[in-house]
Design an enzyme around this catalytic site. Sequence first.
Site, PDB file in Angstrom:
ATOM      1  N   ASP A  13       0.812  -1.222   0.000  1.00 42.50           N
ATOM      2  CA  ASP A  13       0.000   0.000   0.000  1.00 42.50           C
ATOM      3  C   ASP A  13       0.842   1.268   0.000  1.00 42.50           C
ATOM      4  O   ASP A  13       0.423   2.304   0.522  1.00 42.50           O
ATOM      5  CB  ASP A  13      -0.966   0.021   1.209  1.00 42.50           C
ATOM      6  CG  ASP A  13      -1.890  -1.172   1.207  1.00 42.50           C
ATOM      7  OD1 ASP A  13      -2.222  -1.664   0.116  1.00 42.50           O
ATOM      8  OD2 ASP A  13      -2.270  -1.621   2.307  1.00 42.50           O
ATOM      9  N   LYS A  16       1.864   2.172  -5.122  1.00 44.79           N
ATOM     10  CA  LYS A  16       2.419   1.629  -6.372  1.00 44.79           C
ATOM     11  C   LYS A  16       1.511   1.916  -7.561  1.00 44.79           C
ATOM     12  O   LYS A  16       1.976   2.301  -8.634  1.00 44.79           O
ATOM     13  CB  LYS A  16       2.627   0.104  -6.239  1.00 44.79           C
ATOM     14  CG  LYS A  16       3.590  -0.278  -5.119  1.00 44.79           C
ATOM     15  CD  LYS A  16       3.666  -1.781  -4.933  1.00 44.79           C
ATOM     16  CE  LYS A  16       2.420  -2.422  -4.371  1.00 44.79           C
ATOM     17  NZ  LYS A  16       2.070  -2.038  -2.993  1.00 44.79           N
ATOM     18  N   GLY A  40      -4.540  -4.196  -3.788  1.00 46.48           N
ATOM     19  CA  GLY A  40      -5.516  -3.150  -4.110  1.00 46.48           C
ATOM     20  C   GLY A  40      -4.726  -1.934  -4.503  1.00 46.48           C
ATOM     21  O   GLY A  40      -4.071  -1.324  -3.664  1.00 46.48           O
TER      22      GLY A  40
HETATM   23  P1  GDP Z   1      -0.734   0.366  -3.570  1.00 46.31           P
HETATM   24  O1  GDP Z   1      -1.336  -0.908  -3.110  1.00 46.31           O
HETATM   25  O2  GDP Z   1       0.732   0.430  -3.330  1.00 46.31           O
HETATM   26  O3  GDP Z   1      -1.078   0.710  -4.995  1.00 46.31           O
HETATM   27  O4  GDP Z   1      -1.377   1.507  -2.655  1.00 46.31           O
HETATM   28  P2  GDP Z   1      -2.930   1.646  -2.243  1.00 46.31           P
HETATM   29  O5  GDP Z   1      -3.702   2.107  -3.399  1.00 46.31           O
HETATM   30  O6  GDP Z   1      -3.402   0.421  -1.539  1.00 46.31           O
HETATM   31  O7  GDP Z   1      -2.833   2.743  -1.106  1.00 46.31           O
HETATM   32  C1  GDP Z   1      -2.298   4.009  -1.343  1.00 46.31           C
HETATM   33  C2  GDP Z   1      -3.367   5.048  -0.984  1.00 46.31           C
HETATM   34  O8  GDP Z   1      -2.776   6.322  -0.901  1.00 46.31           O
HETATM   35  C3  GDP Z   1      -4.459   5.170  -2.031  1.00 46.31           C
HETATM   36  O9  GDP Z   1      -5.658   5.514  -1.393  1.00 46.31           O
HETATM   37  C4  GDP Z   1      -3.971   6.328  -2.906  1.00 46.31           C
HETATM   38  O10 GDP Z   1      -5.033   7.010  -3.558  1.00 46.31           O
HETATM   39  C5  GDP Z   1      -3.335   7.198  -1.877  1.00 46.31           C
HETATM   40  N1  GDP Z   1      -2.193   8.004  -2.331  1.00 46.31           N
HETATM   41  C6  GDP Z   1      -1.246   7.712  -3.255  1.00 46.31           C
HETATM   42  N2  GDP Z   1      -0.311   8.682  -3.296  1.00 46.31           N
HETATM   43  C7  GDP Z   1      -0.676   9.597  -2.358  1.00 46.31           C
HETATM   44  C8  GDP Z   1      -0.095  10.823  -1.898  1.00 46.31           C
HETATM   45  O11 GDP Z   1       0.973  11.249  -2.321  1.00 46.31           O
HETATM   46  N3  GDP Z   1      -0.775  11.482  -0.902  1.00 46.31           N
HETATM   47  C9  GDP Z   1      -1.942  11.026  -0.379  1.00 46.31           C
HETATM   48  N4  GDP Z   1      -2.520  11.737   0.589  1.00 46.31           N
HETATM   49  N5  GDP Z   1      -2.507   9.874  -0.793  1.00 46.31           N
HETATM   50  C10 GDP Z   1      -1.871   9.178  -1.758  1.00 46.31           C
HETATM   51  P1  IMO Z   2      -0.882  -4.149  -2.254  1.00 46.67           P
HETATM   52  O1  IMO Z   2      -0.439  -4.703  -3.573  1.00 46.67           O
HETATM   53  C1  IMO Z   2      -0.909  -4.529   2.067  1.00 46.67           C
HETATM   54  C2  IMO Z   2      -1.008  -8.569   3.713  1.00 46.67           C
HETATM   55  C3  IMO Z   2      -2.252  -9.003   4.446  1.00 46.67           C
HETATM   56  C4  IMO Z   2      -1.652  -9.974   5.450  1.00 46.67           C
HETATM   57  C5  IMO Z   2      -0.544 -10.656   4.639  1.00 46.67           C
HETATM   58  C6  IMO Z   2      -0.956 -11.974   4.011  1.00 46.67           C
HETATM   59  O2  IMO Z   2      -2.175  -3.425  -2.316  1.00 46.67           O
HETATM   60  O3  IMO Z   2       0.210  -3.350  -1.624  1.00 46.67           O
HETATM   61  P2  IMO Z   2      -2.561 -12.675   2.004  1.00 46.67           P
HETATM   62  O4  IMO Z   2      -3.923 -12.187   1.609  1.00 46.67           O
HETATM   63  O5  IMO Z   2      -1.524 -12.423   0.981  1.00 46.67           O
HETATM   64  O6  IMO Z   2      -2.586 -14.083   2.499  1.00 46.67           O
HETATM   65  O7  IMO Z   2      -2.175 -11.789   3.302  1.00 46.67           O
HETATM   66  O8  IMO Z   2      -0.196  -9.736   3.620  1.00 46.67           O
HETATM   67  N1  IMO Z   2      -1.233  -8.075   2.333  1.00 46.67           N
HETATM   68  C7  IMO Z   2      -1.153  -6.791   1.988  1.00 46.67           C
HETATM   69  N2  IMO Z   2      -0.956  -5.696   2.742  1.00 46.67           N
HETATM   70  N3  IMO Z   2      -1.023  -4.419   0.734  1.00 46.67           N
HETATM   71  C8  IMO Z   2      -1.196  -5.510  -0.031  1.00 46.67           C
HETATM   72  O9  IMO Z   2      -1.182  -5.466  -1.383  1.00 46.67           O
HETATM   73  C9  IMO Z   2      -1.313  -6.776   0.585  1.00 46.67           C
HETATM   74  N4  IMO Z   2      -1.525  -8.030   0.153  1.00 46.67           N
HETATM   75  C10 IMO Z   2      -1.453  -8.821   1.230  1.00 46.67           C
HETATM   76  O10 IMO Z   2      -2.896  -7.928   5.063  1.00 46.67           O
HETATM   77  O11 IMO Z   2      -1.048  -9.256   6.493  1.00 46.67           O
HETATM   78 MG    MG Z   3      -2.856  -1.580  -1.845  1.00 43.71          MG
END
Ligand code: GDP
Ligand code: IMO
Ligand code: MG
Length: 426
Positions: A13, A16, A40
């Site tokens: 999270d 990316k 996600g």
């Molecule tokens: P990913 O899994 O690495 O793609 O990240 P996620 O989408 O799960 O979580 C990142 C969250 O931060 C999302 O809600 C994005 O919309 C938000 N986000 C990304 N870049 C920024 C930023 O520079 N500032 C803020 N406030 N939110 C951001």
């Molecule tokens: P993105 O790509 C954050 C975490 C789960 C749990 C552990 C194992 O959005 O960064 P799993 O479902 O793989 O068996 O869960 O890994 N986890 C993540 N945490 N971002 C993710 O993906 C994750 N995918 C799995 O919360 O701790």
């Molecule tokens: Mg994510």
Amino acid sequence: MAVDVLLGLQWGDEGKGKIVDVLAPKYQVVARFQGGPNAGHTLEFDGFKHVLHQIPSGIFRQDVQNIIGNGVVLDPIIFKKEIDGLAKYNLNVLENLEVSKKASIILPTHRLLDAAYEKAKGDAKIGSTLKGIGPTYTDKISRQGLRVGDMISPNFKAKYDALVARHKAVLDVYHFEYDLTAAEADFFEAVEFMKQFRLVDSEYSVNHALTAGKTILAEGAQGSLLDVDFGSYPFVTSSNTITAGACTGLGVAPKNIGEVYGIFKAYATRVGSGPFPTELMDEVGERMRQEGREFGSTTGRPRRCGWIDLPALKYAMMINGVTQLVMMKADVLNIFEDIEVCVAYKLPDGTITEQLPYDMTDTIVEPVYETLKGWNCSLEGLRTFESLPAELTGYINFLEEKLGLPINFISTGPDRDECVLKGALA
Ligand code: GDP
Ligand code: IMO
Ligand code: MG
């Protein structure tokens, strides 16, 4: 040409999805190499907010060929939902998306097994997203799994029945109650749906693109500290989330890896169980969570929040061979007077170290912090490095010095446009 890799350096999270979307116009191919719907990846642009789970984050760029690689575990039901969810954007997904025949299929019973195993673990649960990731990779490695290519085999139903029979026997051992009727109907409908897509041997697509001189970006999921080998085992996911995973997950030779973009937040978060040395269990952590909207993109769970952890970040940079650092969510720290940076760990015997101990669950480390002054102002509308507040550039300089690599890209908000480019990205 080479395959550039983009991945998370923390516990997932990091943001990316946003950066893949921002960089995608520079690439002709974007390919996911591991993970599945546990991911996600959020993209925000033109007033839209969209979360992708299995489909690569290059999908919104019409000229980009997107590939779901062999290293991915794919849930057909979620795939269909994702495609349906993209309808409003008028994308040519049948043309712009390829799925590897060698990707593993998540069955409804894999999800049940995930739930049964987690329930049995009680307080020791991993905090899985319950998408069936672990059980599907287990079947892949134990050579029992089904792959996307099997969908077009006349024996698919027989193969499915044989695997499900095995799963049911395990579920019985766990006394796990379930009703598969609805999920099975959805599964077979989704399998039929998938047959209209380009199901290919994507290692050829990737290598032919390389030979043709095309630009390719490999999109990682999860984060390096969730890697099955190098993460905080057993609180990890079930795939290699690091650069090496791009080789096995796409069929790319190591010599063909180019830039490695390491994405990290200006602080740290973790969702699910497991060690997190800099976690803030107080009001500061709560403010970070609210300000950063730190709630899971896949499960909606509140993310645990804390200060940036440099020993962990350096470790992730080392195992990935990071060549470009990208710092996300700088704006979330706007609200803090002071910013803490964990520069080392204190071990139970008093030793100060920058090295991660073998097992951070049993060895409780205490973070050693240095305090920097916060900038305490909005970053809205700031698009150049020179216009950033001095305390933020000071924070960036401090991190660069400790990490030994420039941070050329700083994200200051969720939207595609909210970026500050300091130096040239490759
Ligand atoms: P990913 O899994 O690495 O793609 O990240 P996620 O989408 O799960 O979580 C990142 C969250 O931060 C999302 O809600 C994005 O919309 C938000 N986000 C990304 N870049 C920024 C930023 O520079 N500032 C803020 N406030 N939110 C951001
Ligand atoms: P993105 O790509 C954050 C975490 C789960 C749990 C552990 C194992 O959005 O960064 P799993 O479902 O793989 O068996 O869960 O890994 N986890 C993540 N945490 N971002 C993710 O993906 C994750 N995918 C799995 O919360 O701790
Ligand atoms: Mg994510």
